[in-house]
Write a protein that holds these residues in place. Structure first.
Motif, PDB file in Angstrom:
ATOM      1  N   GLN A 108      34.945  -6.876 -10.231  1.00  0.00           N
ATOM      2  CA  GLN A 108      34.699  -7.903 -11.244  1.00  0.00           C
ATOM      3  C   GLN A 108      33.658  -8.841 -10.645  1.00  0.00           C
ATOM      4  N   THR A 109      32.514  -8.960 -11.289  1.00  0.00           N
ATOM      5  CA  THR A 109      31.426  -9.753 -10.698  1.00  0.00           C
ATOM      6  C   THR A 109      31.009 -10.872 -11.645  1.00  0.00           C
ATOM      7  N   VAL A 110      30.060 -11.679 -11.173  1.00  0.00           N
ATOM      8  CA  VAL A 110      29.543 -12.776 -11.999  1.00  0.00           C
ATOM      9  C   VAL A 110      28.787 -12.253 -13.212  1.00  0.00           C
ATOM     10  N   SER A 111      28.441 -10.974 -13.186  1.00  0.00           N
ATOM     11  CA  SER A 111      27.742 -10.396 -14.344  1.00  0.00           C
ATOM     12  C   SER A 111      28.493  -9.186 -14.898  1.00  0.00           C
ATOM     13  N   GLY A 112      29.835  -9.303 -14.911  1.00  0.00           N
ATOM     14  CA  GLY A 112      30.652  -8.249 -15.506  1.00  0.00           C
ATOM     15  C   GLY A 112      31.159  -7.246 -14.483  1.00  0.00           C
ATOM     16  N   VAL A 113      31.895  -6.260 -14.990  1.00  0.00           N
ATOM     17  CA  VAL A 113      32.479  -5.252 -14.099  1.00  0.00           C
ATOM     18  C   VAL A 113      31.379  -4.275 -13.665  1.00  0.00           C
ATOM     19  N   LYS A 114      31.294  -4.053 -12.357  1.00  0.00           N
ATOM     20  CA  LYS A 114      30.276  -3.150 -11.802  1.00  0.00           C
ATOM     21  C   LYS A 114      30.927  -2.198 -10.816  1.00  0.00           C
ATOM     22  N   THR A 115      30.238  -1.113 -10.526  1.00  0.00           N
ATOM     23  CA  THR A 115      30.755  -0.177  -9.530  1.00  0.00           C
ATOM     24  C   THR A 115      30.263  -0.597  -8.141  1.00  0.00           C
ATOM     25  N   ILE A 116      30.936  -0.073  -7.133  1.00  0.00           N
ATOM     26  CA  ILE A 116      30.529  -0.370  -5.758  1.00  0.00           C
ATOM     27  C   ILE A 116      29.101   0.112  -5.514  1.00  0.00           C
ATOM     28  N   ASP A 117      28.698   1.212  -6.161  1.00  0.00           N
ATOM     29  CA  ASP A 117      27.330   1.718  -5.961  1.00  0.00           C
ATOM     30  C   ASP A 117      26.297   0.795  -6.603  1.00  0.00           C
ATOM     31  N   GLU A 118      26.713   0.059  -7.608  1.00  0.00           N
ATOM     32  CA  GLU A 118      25.773  -0.892  -8.220  1.00  0.00           C
ATOM     33  C   GLU A 118      25.593  -2.147  -7.364  1.00  0.00           C
ATOM     34  N   VAL A 119      26.653  -2.563  -6.702  1.00  0.00           N
ATOM     35  CA  VAL A 119      26.516  -3.780  -5.890  1.00  0.00           C
ATOM     36  C   VAL A 119      26.050  -3.484  -4.463  1.00  0.00           C
ATOM     37  N   LEU A 120      26.071  -2.208  -4.084  1.00  0.00           N
ATOM     38  CA  LEU A 120      25.539  -1.816  -2.770  1.00  0.00           C
ATOM     39  C   LEU A 120      24.816  -0.471  -2.923  1.00  0.00           C
ATOM     40  N   PRO A 121      23.639  -0.498  -3.564  1.00  0.00           N
ATOM     41  CA  PRO A 121      22.945   0.768  -3.835  1.00  0.00           C
ATOM     42  C   PRO A 121      22.433   1.436  -2.561  1.00  0.00           C
ATOM     43  N   ASP A 122      22.371   2.765  -2.614  1.00  0.00           N
ATOM     44  CA  ASP A 122      21.836   3.552  -1.484  1.00  0.00           C
ATOM     45  C   ASP A 122      22.512   3.156  -0.173  1.00  0.00           C
ATOM     46  N   ALA A 123      23.820   3.025  -0.247  1.00  0.00           N
ATOM     47  CA  ALA A 123      24.570   2.471   0.891  1.00  0.00           C
ATOM     48  C   ALA A 123      24.536   3.374   2.124  1.00  0.00           C
ATOM     49  N   PHE A 124      24.502   2.731   3.253  1.00  0.00           N
ATOM     50  CA  PHE A 124      24.801   3.397   4.531  1.00  0.00           C
ATOM     51  C   PHE A 124      26.320   3.440   4.637  1.00  0.00           C
ATOM     52  N   GLY A 125      26.865   4.593   4.974  1.00  0.00           N
ATOM     53  CA  GLY A 125      28.325   4.660   5.056  1.00  0.00           C
ATOM     54  C   GLY A 125      28.787   5.854   5.861  1.00  0.00           C
ATOM     55  N   PRO A 126      30.072   6.136   5.811  1.00  0.00           N
ATOM     56  CA  PRO A 126      30.649   7.217   6.620  1.00  0.00           C
ATOM     57  C   PRO A 126      29.955   8.557   6.392  1.00  0.00           C
ATOM     58  N   ARG A 127      29.572   8.825   5.144  1.00  0.00           N
ATOM     59  CA  ARG A 127      28.938  10.111   4.818  1.00  0.00           C
ATOM     60  C   ARG A 127      27.591  10.278   5.533  1.00  0.00           C
ATOM     61  N   THR A 128      26.889   9.178   5.704  1.00  0.00           N
ATOM     62  CA  THR A 128      25.597   9.221   6.401  1.00  0.00           C
ATOM     63  C   THR A 128      25.782   9.780   7.813  1.00  0.00           C
ATOM     64  N   LEU A 129      26.842   9.317   8.465  1.00  0.00           N
ATOM     65  CA  LEU A 129      27.096   9.757   9.835  1.00  0.00           C
ATOM     66  C   LEU A 129      27.492  11.230   9.869  1.00  0.00           C
ATOM     67  N   VAL A 130      28.302  11.651   8.884  1.00  0.00           N
ATOM     68  CA  VAL A 130      28.739  13.050   8.834  1.00  0.00           C
ATOM     69  C   VAL A 130      27.530  13.957   8.597  1.00  0.00           C
ATOM     70  N   GLU A 131      26.662  13.559   7.661  1.00  0.00           N
ATOM     71  CA  GLU A 131      25.476  14.371   7.363  1.00  0.00           C
ATOM     72  C   GLU A 131      24.577  14.494   8.590  1.00  0.00           C
ATOM     73  N   PHE A 132      24.431  13.412   9.311  1.00  0.00           N
ATOM     74  CA  PHE A 132      23.594  13.438  10.526  1.00  0.00           C
ATOM     75  C   PHE A 132      24.174  14.411  11.532  1.00  0.00           C
ATOM     76  N   ALA A 133      25.495  14.339  11.711  1.00  0.00           N
ATOM     77  CA  ALA A 133      26.152  15.198  12.690  1.00  0.00           C
ATOM     78  C   ALA A 133      26.040  16.670  12.270  1.00  0.00           C
ATOM     79  N   GLU A 134      26.150  16.933  10.971  1.00  0.00           N
ATOM     80  CA  GLU A 134      26.062  18.318  10.488  1.00  0.00           C
ATOM     81  C   GLU A 134      24.651  18.872  10.702  1.00  0.00           C
ATOM     82  N   GLU A 135      23.643  18.037  10.461  1.00  0.00           N
ATOM     83  CA  GLU A 135      22.262  18.507  10.638  1.00  0.00           C
ATOM     84  C   GLU A 135      21.931  18.760  12.109  1.00  0.00           C
ATOM     85  N   ALA A 136      22.642  18.054  12.988  1.00  0.00           N
ATOM     86  CA  ALA A 136      22.375  18.198  14.424  1.00  0.00           C
ATOM     87  C   ALA A 136      22.958  19.504  14.974  1.00  0.00           C
ATOM     88  N   LEU A 137      23.820  20.150  14.191  1.00  0.00           N
ATOM     89  CA  LEU A 137      24.472  21.385  14.662  1.00  0.00           C
ATOM     90  C   LEU A 137      23.480  22.547  14.725  1.00  0.00           C
TER      91      LEU A 137
END
Ligand code: THU
Length: 147
Positions: free
Chosen positions: A118-147
Motif C-alpha cells: 500500500q503506497t502513497v499512490s495506491g497499491v503497487k507490486t514489489i517490482d514496481e517499487v523496486l524495478p530491476d532489483a538486485f536479489g537472491p536470483r542474481t547471485l544464483v544466476e551468476f553462480a550457474e553461469e560460472a559452472l
C-alpha cells in the motif's frame, strides 16, 4: 531457510488493507523515536496467513537507527518464516509512508512473488517499487553461469 520461494500467494486471498493498517498503527504507537520524533509502523500479511508488524527504534548513535522494516523482517523469521504477501507502512499521522530505498531492498529479499504494497499512490507490486532489483536470483544466476 532458502532465500527465495516458488510459492505463489493464493489468487483468492483478499487483502484486508484496513485490518493491516490497524496493526501498523498499533506498531507505530510503540516506536522509539526520541531523536527524529518520527514514528513509523509497518504490518504485513505472510504467506501462511500470519500478520506481523514492526516499529522503528532509534539510537543515540543516529546511524544505528533500525527502520520499522528491520523489526518486521526479524519478526518474520522469529515467528515461523515464510514470505511477505502484502505490506503497509504508516507515519505518525497514520498516513501511508513509502519504505525508504534500503527497506525496499530488505522487503524484496523476503517477498512472495507479486507482493503488494500500500503506497502513497495506491497499491503497487514489489517490482514496481523496486524495478530491476538486485536479489537472491542474481547471485544464483551468476553462480550457474560460472559452472
Ligand atoms: N524510517 C522507517 O522506520 N522506515 C522507513 O522506511 C523510512 C524511515 C524511520 C527511520 C527513522 O527512525 C525515522 O523514520 C526518520 O527517518
Amino acid at each position: 531457510m532458502t532465500p527465495e520461494s516458488t510459492a505463489q500467494p493464493p489468487a483468492s486471498v483478499e487483502i484486508d488493507w484496513d485490518a493491516l493498517k490497524v496493526v501498523a498503527l498499533e506498531a507505530m504507537a510503540r516506536a522509539y523515536v526520541p531523536y527524529s520524533k518520527f514514528p513509523v509502523g509497518v504490518a504485513a500479511l505472510v504467506s501462511d496467513g500470519r500478520v506481523i508488524s514492526g516499529c522503528n527504534v532509534e539510537n543515540a548513535s543516529y546511524g544505528l537507527t533500525l527502520c520499522a522494516e528491520c523489526a518486521l523482517v526479524s519478526s518474520l523469521h522469529m515467528t515461523g518464516g515464510g514470505h511477505l504477501v502484502a505490506f503497509t507502512c504508516v507515519d505518525g499521522k497514520g498516513n501511508a509512508l513509502m519504505p525508504c530505498g534500503r527497506c525496499r531492498q530488505l522487503l524484496y529479499e523476503h517477498s512472495a512473488p507479486g507482493m503488494l504494497l500500500q503506497t502513497v499512490s495506491g497499491v503497487k507490486t514489489i517490482d514496481e517499487v523496486l524495478p530491476d532489483a538486485f536479489g537472491p536470483r542474481t547471485l544464483v544466476e551468476f553462480a550457474e553461469e560460472a559452472l
